[in-house]
Design an enzyme around this catalytic site. Structure first.
Site, mmCIF file in Angstrom:
data_model
loop_
_atom_site.group_PDB
_atom_site.id
_atom_site.type_symbol
_atom_site.label_atom_id
_atom_site.label_comp_id
_atom_site.label_asym_id
_atom_site.label_seq_id
_atom_site.Cartn_x
_atom_site.Cartn_y
_atom_site.Cartn_z
ATOM 1 N N HIS A 51 10.383 8.831 -9.608
ATOM 2 C CA HIS A 51 9.112 9.022 -9.179
ATOM 3 C C HIS A 51 8.821 10.523 -8.690
ATOM 4 C CE1 HIS A 51 10.492 5.088 -8.590
ATOM 5 N NE2 HIS A 51 9.551 4.560 -9.519
HETATM 6 FE FE1 FES Z 1 11.202 6.849 -6.421
HETATM 7 FE FE2 FES Z 1 13.249 8.209 -5.812
HETATM 8 S S1 FES Z 1 11.195 8.911 -6.112
HETATM 9 S S2 FES Z 1 13.176 6.182 -5.985
#
Ligand code: FES
Length: 131
Positions: free
Chosen positions: A96
């Site tokens: 993410h």
């Molecule tokens: Fe979501 Fe690493 S940014 S698990």
């Protein structure tokens, strides 16, 4: 294994390795002078999870962190040569988009906390016991 011994003598400056400890990846990075300075120069008020670099390392040249993103547990990239290290010379979690700095602290993206520092002990200058 509750602890693991790692020989550091073959890790060149600027390189990092991943070892497994209690089923989790642990990243060990032999930091460059620049990476150390970048980590030390950050003002605490710029940090999501404020911790000094000094509080996170025992020897400035060696950063040792658990390689599990504090958002939802992916393994960040930036250990193997050529992997993206994100915007802050540390690690980048592609799940993410979390960016960690050269002290393993979260700097950008959804992760709430710095990469965890495990318990470790230097046995010699080139050997460390994790756990
Ligand atoms: Fe979501 Fe690493 S940014 S698990």
């Amino acid at each position: 294994l509750s602890s693991v011994e790692v020989n550091l003598s073959n890790i060149a400056v600027g390189q990092a390795i991943k070892v497994m400890w209690r089923g989790k990846p642990v990243f060990i990075r032999h930091r460059t002078e620049r990476e150390i300075k970048e980590a030390e120069d950050v003002a605490l008020n710029q940090l999501v999870d404020p911790e000094t670099d000094d509080a996170r390392v025992q020897k400035k040249e060696w950063l040792i962190v658990v390689g599990v993103c504090t958002h939802l547990g992916c393994i960040p990239m930036g250990t193997a040569t050529g992997e993206p290290r994100g915007d802050f010379d540390g690690w980048y979690c592609p799940c993410h988009g979390s960016h960690y700095d050269s002290s393993g602290r979260i700097r950008k993206g959804p992760a709430p906390l710095n990469l965890h520092v495990p318990t470790y002990t230097f046995l010699t200058d080139t050997s460390v016991k994790i756990g």
